[in-house]
Design a protein around this motif. Structure first.
Motif, mmCIF file in Angstrom:
data_model
loop_
_atom_site.group_PDB
_atom_site.id
_atom_site.type_symbol
_atom_site.label_atom_id
_atom_site.label_comp_id
_atom_site.label_asym_id
_atom_site.label_seq_id
_atom_site.Cartn_x
_atom_site.Cartn_y
_atom_site.Cartn_z
ATOM 1 N N LEU A 124 48.498 40.336 41.513
ATOM 2 C CA LEU A 124 47.114 40.620 41.885
ATOM 3 C C LEU A 124 46.547 41.749 41.028
ATOM 4 C CD1 LEU A 124 46.976 40.338 45.791
ATOM 5 C CD2 LEU A 124 45.897 38.853 44.108
ATOM 6 N N LYS A 125 47.353 42.751 40.735
ATOM 7 C CA LYS A 125 46.892 43.842 39.865
ATOM 8 C C LYS A 125 46.589 43.316 38.467
ATOM 9 C CE LYS A 125 49.400 47.568 42.212
ATOM 10 N NZ LYS A 125 50.501 48.559 42.091
ATOM 11 N N LEU A 126 47.468 42.459 37.952
ATOM 12 C CA LEU A 126 47.233 41.893 36.616
ATOM 13 C C LEU A 126 45.960 41.048 36.600
ATOM 14 C CD1 LEU A 126 50.832 40.781 35.528
ATOM 15 C CD2 LEU A 126 49.514 42.720 34.668
ATOM 16 N N ILE A 127 45.760 40.255 37.633
ATOM 17 C CA ILE A 127 44.554 39.425 37.718
ATOM 18 C C ILE A 127 43.312 40.307 37.777
ATOM 19 C CG2 ILE A 127 43.264 37.900 39.271
ATOM 20 C CD1 ILE A 127 45.881 36.460 39.877
ATOM 21 N N THR A 128 43.397 41.407 38.526
ATOM 22 C CA THR A 128 42.274 42.345 38.613
ATOM 23 C C THR A 128 41.923 42.903 37.242
ATOM 24 O OG1 THR A 128 42.849 42.965 40.883
ATOM 25 C CG2 THR A 128 41.509 44.515 39.635
ATOM 26 N N ASN A 129 42.949 43.291 36.489
ATOM 27 C CA ASN A 129 42.721 43.818 35.139
ATOM 28 C C ASN A 129 42.100 42.763 34.231
ATOM 29 O OD1 ASN A 129 44.011 46.088 36.082
ATOM 30 N ND2 ASN A 129 45.980 45.578 35.168
ATOM 31 N N TRP A 130 42.602 41.538 34.332
ATOM 32 C CA TRP A 130 42.107 40.433 33.508
ATOM 33 C C TRP A 130 40.629 40.199 33.778
ATOM 34 C CZ3 TRP A 130 44.200 34.726 34.168
ATOM 35 C CH2 TRP A 130 43.748 33.939 33.109
ATOM 36 N N ARG A 131 40.260 40.181 35.050
ATOM 37 C CA ARG A 131 38.866 39.946 35.422
ATOM 38 C C ARG A 131 37.960 41.069 34.904
ATOM 39 N NH1 ARG A 131 35.457 41.416 39.462
ATOM 40 N NH2 ARG A 131 33.946 39.860 40.214
ATOM 41 N N ILE A 132 38.421 42.305 34.998
ATOM 42 C CA ILE A 132 37.617 43.431 34.512
ATOM 43 C C ILE A 132 37.359 43.306 33.018
ATOM 44 C CG2 ILE A 132 37.695 45.926 34.047
ATOM 45 C CD1 ILE A 132 39.058 46.271 36.755
ATOM 46 N N VAL A 133 38.396 42.961 32.265
ATOM 47 C CA VAL A 133 38.242 42.810 30.814
ATOM 48 C C VAL A 133 37.244 41.702 30.495
ATOM 49 C CG1 VAL A 133 39.422 42.127 28.687
ATOM 50 C CG2 VAL A 133 40.520 43.733 30.252
ATOM 51 N N LEU A 134 37.336 40.581 31.217
ATOM 52 C CA LEU A 134 36.408 39.468 30.978
ATOM 53 C C LEU A 134 34.969 39.881 31.242
ATOM 54 C CD1 LEU A 134 38.374 36.484 32.563
ATOM 55 C CD2 LEU A 134 37.689 36.672 30.165
ATOM 56 N N ILE A 135 34.745 40.572 32.367
ATOM 57 C CA ILE A 135 33.389 40.969 32.741
ATOM 58 C C ILE A 135 32.784 41.909 31.707
ATOM 59 C CG2 ILE A 135 32.078 42.320 34.441
ATOM 60 C CD1 ILE A 135 33.759 41.029 36.604
ATOM 61 N N GLN A 136 33.609 42.724 31.076
ATOM 62 C CA GLN A 136 33.103 43.662 30.072
ATOM 63 C C GLN A 136 32.655 42.955 28.792
ATOM 64 O OE1 GLN A 136 32.473 46.950 30.375
ATOM 65 N NE2 GLN A 136 32.936 46.586 32.535
ATOM 66 N N GLN A 137 32.964 41.652 28.677
ATOM 67 C CA GLN A 137 32.569 40.891 27.487
ATOM 68 C C GLN A 137 31.411 39.945 27.812
ATOM 69 O OE1 GLN A 137 36.129 38.976 26.010
ATOM 70 N NE2 GLN A 137 37.108 40.908 25.501
ATOM 71 N N GLN A 138 30.482 40.389 28.638
ATOM 72 C CA GLN A 138 29.399 39.545 29.137
ATOM 73 C C GLN A 138 28.635 38.833 28.022
ATOM 74 O OE1 GLN A 138 28.525 38.524 32.008
ATOM 75 N NE2 GLN A 138 29.550 39.836 33.481
ATOM 76 N N ASP A 139 28.392 39.524 26.926
ATOM 77 C CA ASP A 139 27.584 38.935 25.852
ATOM 78 C C ASP A 139 28.307 37.799 25.133
ATOM 79 O OD1 ASP A 139 25.631 40.735 26.458
ATOM 80 O OD2 ASP A 139 26.187 42.179 24.899
ATOM 81 N N GLU A 140 29.619 37.725 25.284
ATOM 82 C CA GLU A 140 30.405 36.727 24.556
ATOM 83 C C GLU A 140 30.994 35.656 25.472
ATOM 84 O OE1 GLU A 140 33.380 38.852 22.411
ATOM 85 O OE2 GLU A 140 31.977 40.273 21.526
ATOM 86 N N LEU A 141 30.659 35.698 26.755
ATOM 87 C CA LEU A 141 31.279 34.788 27.708
ATOM 88 C C LEU A 141 30.822 33.347 27.497
ATOM 89 C CD1 LEU A 141 31.154 36.784 31.074
ATOM 90 C CD2 LEU A 141 33.096 36.450 29.544
ATOM 91 N N THR A 142 31.787 32.423 27.514
ATOM 92 C CA THR A 142 31.490 30.994 27.489
ATOM 93 C C THR A 142 31.417 30.486 28.924
ATOM 94 O OG1 THR A 142 33.818 30.365 27.487
ATOM 95 C CG2 THR A 142 32.793 30.810 25.334
ATOM 96 N N GLU A 143 31.041 29.236 29.083
ATOM 97 C CA GLU A 143 31.003 28.641 30.419
ATOM 98 C C GLU A 143 32.394 28.627 31.032
ATOM 99 O OE1 GLU A 143 29.020 27.549 33.588
ATOM 100 O OE2 GLU A 143 28.054 27.934 31.645
ATOM 101 N N ASP A 144 33.423 28.384 30.206
ATOM 102 C CA ASP A 144 34.804 28.407 30.701
ATOM 103 C C ASP A 144 35.181 29.808 31.175
ATOM 104 O OD1 ASP A 144 35.205 25.733 30.222
ATOM 105 O OD2 ASP A 144 36.090 26.041 28.239
ATOM 106 N N ASP A 145 34.731 30.834 30.451
ATOM 107 C CA ASP A 145 35.018 32.213 30.848
ATOM 108 C C ASP A 145 34.397 32.514 32.209
ATOM 109 O OD1 ASP A 145 36.435 32.792 28.526
ATOM 110 O OD2 ASP A 145 34.637 33.451 27.453
ATOM 111 N N ARG A 146 33.164 32.054 32.412
ATOM 112 C CA ARG A 146 32.483 32.327 33.683
ATOM 113 C C ARG A 146 33.187 31.615 34.842
ATOM 114 N NH1 ARG A 146 27.904 34.871 32.089
ATOM 115 N NH2 ARG A 146 27.168 34.377 29.978
#
Length: 301
Positions: free
Chosen positions: A195-217
């Motif tokens: 769960l901690k790893l998943i939390t970190n993964w989600r935070i990193v993804l959210i910080q890349q908002q300008d580059e997010l694809t539909e799959d990322d969302r």
């Protein structure tokens, strides 16, 4: 050092799960030109059974190269995976020769390529085959002499045995696996750590908002339930030490994602970053250079 959030999560994820079973090396350089095995695992006798199901069965069979993909691997991807495998096998054979011992065929390292789904046309071209007498659906083997296998995560049966591999899937497959993860007892140490790893993964993804694809969302949505559960559990515990430890893990993983490792200098910066809120320290970890971080925090200690 990878810049892809899925790759970093998959490496951290497999390292977390496999460490009790043996030696795990992440980003292991192999000979030939510079190539890096995502996860190179060497089994040892575990002090206790971590109950990893299918993943444990794979890992404890032999020295293993894990190559997880966030999308279906291409022909080139698969060839590159085998180049790494053959380099590792060659290194093992050279070592055996120096030690004047014979290396049995069945003891040679084996490659496991983890794909979120099967590309049926490519699978036919590769001539991979199921072995349903010994392995579940979704596990395809190359011809025996190649020492390789493909896992199509979305074809794995939905059982506790496949849970840890299905978390590396996509879409509904991953969403179902995350739900099952949350249903594990809160006392389950693997549940807490993943769960901690998943939390970190989600935070990193959210910080890349300008580059997010539909799959990322879609991925962020899949991980949101786990993130909320982790956040609520941490709050319910009401213990500042637990909150601090969870945030420390987030900060260290963000720094590891950005710089590849957390050395002594960066470790001293962590305490200063923890004085900030997650909304404040996350962009600093992802945007500031190493020199800027040290200049901003390390010099004031």
């Amino acid at each position: 050092m990878t810049t892809k959030p899925h790759d970093q999560f998959a490496k951290d994820f497999l390292e977390e799960l496999l460490t009790p079973l043996g030696r795990v090396k992440v980003n292991t350089q192999v000979r030939d030109e510079a190539r890096f095995v995502d996860v190179l695992f060497t089994p040892e006798i575990p002090s206790q059974d971590p109950n990893l199901g299918l993943l444990g069965k794979i890992a404890l069979t032999n020295t293993t190269l894990f190559e997880p993909f966030s999308t279906q691997p291409t022909r080139t991807d698969i060839r590159n995976c085998f180049l790494k495998l053959f380099a590792v096998i060659a290194a093992s054979q050279r070592q055996a020769k120096r030690q004047r011992r014979k290396l049995a065929e069945e003891s040679l390292p084996q490659l496991w390529i983890i794909s979120p789904s099967a590309n049926q046309a490519l699978w036919v071209e590769l001539e991979v085959k199921l072995d349903l007498e010994n392995w579940p659906s979704g596990v395809y083997f190359f011809q025996k002499c190649f020492r390789g296998a493909l896992i199509a995560v979305n074809e794995l049966p939905i059982t506790s045995e496949t849970l840890w591999l299905r978390i590396l899937g996509r879409g509904e497959t991953q969403r179902q696996a995350v739900t099952e993860l949350l249903e594990l007892p809160e006392s389950n140490l693997l549940r807490q750590n993943i769960l901690k790893l998943i939390t970190n993964w989600r935070i990193v993804l959210i910080q890349q908002q300008d580059e997010l694809t539909e799959d990322d969302r879609e991925l962020i949505m899949n991980l949101s339930q786990a993130y909320q559960q982790w956040e609520e559990t941490t709050k319910q515990q009401g213990i500042q030490e637990g909150v601090q430890q969870g945030q420390r893990q987030v900060v260290e993983n963000l720094l590891r994602f950005r710089f590849g490792s957390v050395d002594e200098e960066l470790a001293r910066v962590v305490d200063s970053l923890l004085q900030l809120t997650p909304e404040e320290f996350t962009p600093l970890c992802l945007e500031l250079s190493r020199e800027d971080l040290l200049a901003r925090f390390y010099s004031h200690q």
